[in-house]
Design an enzyme around this catalytic site. Sequence first.
Site, PDB file in Angstrom:
ATOM      1  N   ASP A 117       0.825  -1.212   0.000  1.00  8.75           N
ATOM      2  CA  ASP A 117       0.000   0.000   0.000  1.00  8.75           C
ATOM      3  C   ASP A 117       0.858   1.261   0.000  1.00  8.75           C
ATOM      4  O   ASP A 117       1.939   1.294   0.587  1.00  8.75           O
ATOM      5  CB  ASP A 117      -0.891  -0.006   1.240  1.00  8.75           C
ATOM      6  CG  ASP A 117      -1.825   1.180   1.293  1.00  8.75           C
ATOM      7  OD1 ASP A 117      -2.686   1.291   0.393  1.00  8.75           O
ATOM      8  OD2 ASP A 117      -1.692   2.004   2.215  1.00  8.75           O
ATOM      9  N   GLU A 148       0.702  -0.384  -5.057  1.00 11.55           N
ATOM     10  CA  GLU A 148      -0.334   0.647  -5.192  1.00 11.55           C
ATOM     11  C   GLU A 148       0.416   1.969  -5.232  1.00 11.55           C
ATOM     12  O   GLU A 148       0.857   2.470  -4.217  1.00 11.55           O
ATOM     13  CB  GLU A 148      -1.315   0.576  -4.027  1.00 11.55           C
ATOM     14  CG  GLU A 148      -2.544   1.477  -4.179  1.00 11.55           C
ATOM     15  CD  GLU A 148      -2.379   2.836  -3.511  1.00 11.55           C
ATOM     16  OE1 GLU A 148      -2.791   3.844  -4.126  1.00 11.55           O
ATOM     17  OE2 GLU A 148      -1.847   2.896  -2.391  1.00 11.55           O
TER      18      GLU A 148
END
Length: 638
Positions: free
Chosen positions: A313, A364
């Site tokens: 992330d 991401e």
Amino acid sequence: MKRQDSEIFHDEALCKKSFVTGENFKSQNCLGVHLINDEQGEFYVFRVWAPNAQEVFLVGDFNDWKDTEPMTYDKETGIWEIITDLPNEMDLYKFHVTQQNGRKIMKIDPFSKMFEKRPGNASVVYIEKEKKWKDGLFKGRHKRSNHFKRPLNIYEVHASSFKQHTNGNPYTFKDLTEELVPYLVQMNYTHVEFMPLMEHPLDQSWGYQLIGYFALCSTYGTPEEFQEFVEACHLNNIGVLVDWVPGHFCVNDDALAYYDGTPQFEYVDPERAENRRWGSINFDLGRPEVQSFLISSILYWVETFHIDGIRVDAVSSMIYRNYDDGPFTLNHEGGYTNLEGYYFLQKLNAVMKNEHPEVLMIAEESSSETKITGSIENSLGFDYKWNMGWMNDILRFYEMDPLFRGDNFNLMTFSFMYMMEERFILPLSHDEVVHGKKSLMHKMWGDRYKQFAQLRNLYTYLITHPGKKLLFMGSEWGQFLEWKFNEELEWVDLEDELNQQMQFFTSELNEFYRQSSCLWELEDTRETIEIIDADNKSDTVLSFIRQGKKKKDFYIVILNMTPVERKNFQIGVPYEGTYEEVWNTEMKEFGGTWEKHNKSCETSNNEFKQFDYSIETTVPALGALILKPADVRINRKK
């Protein structure tokens, strides 16, 4: 009864030393709590890294949370330890730390593999049992094959809001094994991806502000139940991906934050330590002990739970010093790159490729300034990157009134310019259906019928555009309401026929994708696609070819972005012969109005752009068609 430090095994001493040099990628085997069985009896050893603490006590159920169990300090490594027979398995415990400034505070065990259920937050004396896995066939097959040349279609899930019990309690993984696994099979997904499953204290963070990097969130059940879930997925040929957050962590005072009273897991510079955007604290990714901690965490999840892929992330926040809101400092070279974060991610991916090359590493990441995917020598070393640009452009386009789509057709086609610069996943994720952004269904222009038609069109574009696929839960049937993290999906929608037909459409489209090699076997090469017409702004129709390895293995994709049916619509084709329709989003079983497919098309010698031949067909209003060669002659003139 306590044992002396001299009785600690030699390999454990080496384990501690390699932890502080940043080279211990199994540091959970040394730190945390462990069970010792030998001729002297059964003992537990507890270890915690707190280099600048004045004093540390082990406290818990077993000693009424009193400072009766002092831990000894190893100056060389900054690790405190104690070996004792007082605890029982499943007892609660913490470390009572006297920080550098004399402040006394109860702290969790950073290496705890289980926490008590909320609202409590103590660590649990938990000793994991070795599982006899039954997924060897699945794991072996994936080790031997090239995942770049396989279908990858991901169903993204927030575990506690997929379904809930009537009392509002979320499903555990025991429940999800019974409910979610069959649903994944029914919907023909190849993979499921979970938003973070690690221990976190606040549901509102969706799991993206962690306290326990080695512990399954207690809300979701036991580690054994999650192992059973993963095994059930593998036995049904479904891969399991998990989100992981190595950039920042929760500010809670009893967790990792300023553990020994000094910057320990975080940067020394308070401006770099503070993550203003998310109200969290940034890891010091250049510190060797932090590298050992984080890489051990990811390997633990992969090896203990047989995870098939990790989505890292917020990579942008880790590689750019100017990513956050507020002031920032340049690096020593005068640039914006966070060099510590950059080199940590390269190291992370190098370790993963050495240890588990079959595990997918997904970033991401929202910028285009840094090469993310590819070899470690030329990039950060990830396998895939979320294509945030495609997602933003496409959703802007589909939200737009068709009157203005022709003038903004570049939003639909711009991704063709850069689609080979990285290995992409096309994400229609949770971030796009929350915080007032509206659900995917609600974003679509027009009345309810037109919204469903455009959703079918959008998903067909998702499936046929080069890149792997991801769709957030509930979107597959066109849930109208936004996602709510504290409520289950609107399963009541499926009492409506149009939602049922939309769900059926998605399932059939997913299976169509899985069975269509031309949609994935060459997609990391430019040969995978040939544009037929990306300039038809007047009709606002996009057409292109997706090519497989064999010359006759290809699809022709036609997407009509207006509510006007296009009769006798002409497009170029590569070969002379007959083409048949194999996909039509306006078929009645999908919620449309068409009862029959278009008739097969015979080519004419009318040239069309770079093509020697052309065909004519009818393209439904707001519809998408896919055609394949039925009987063609490979005699292209040019």
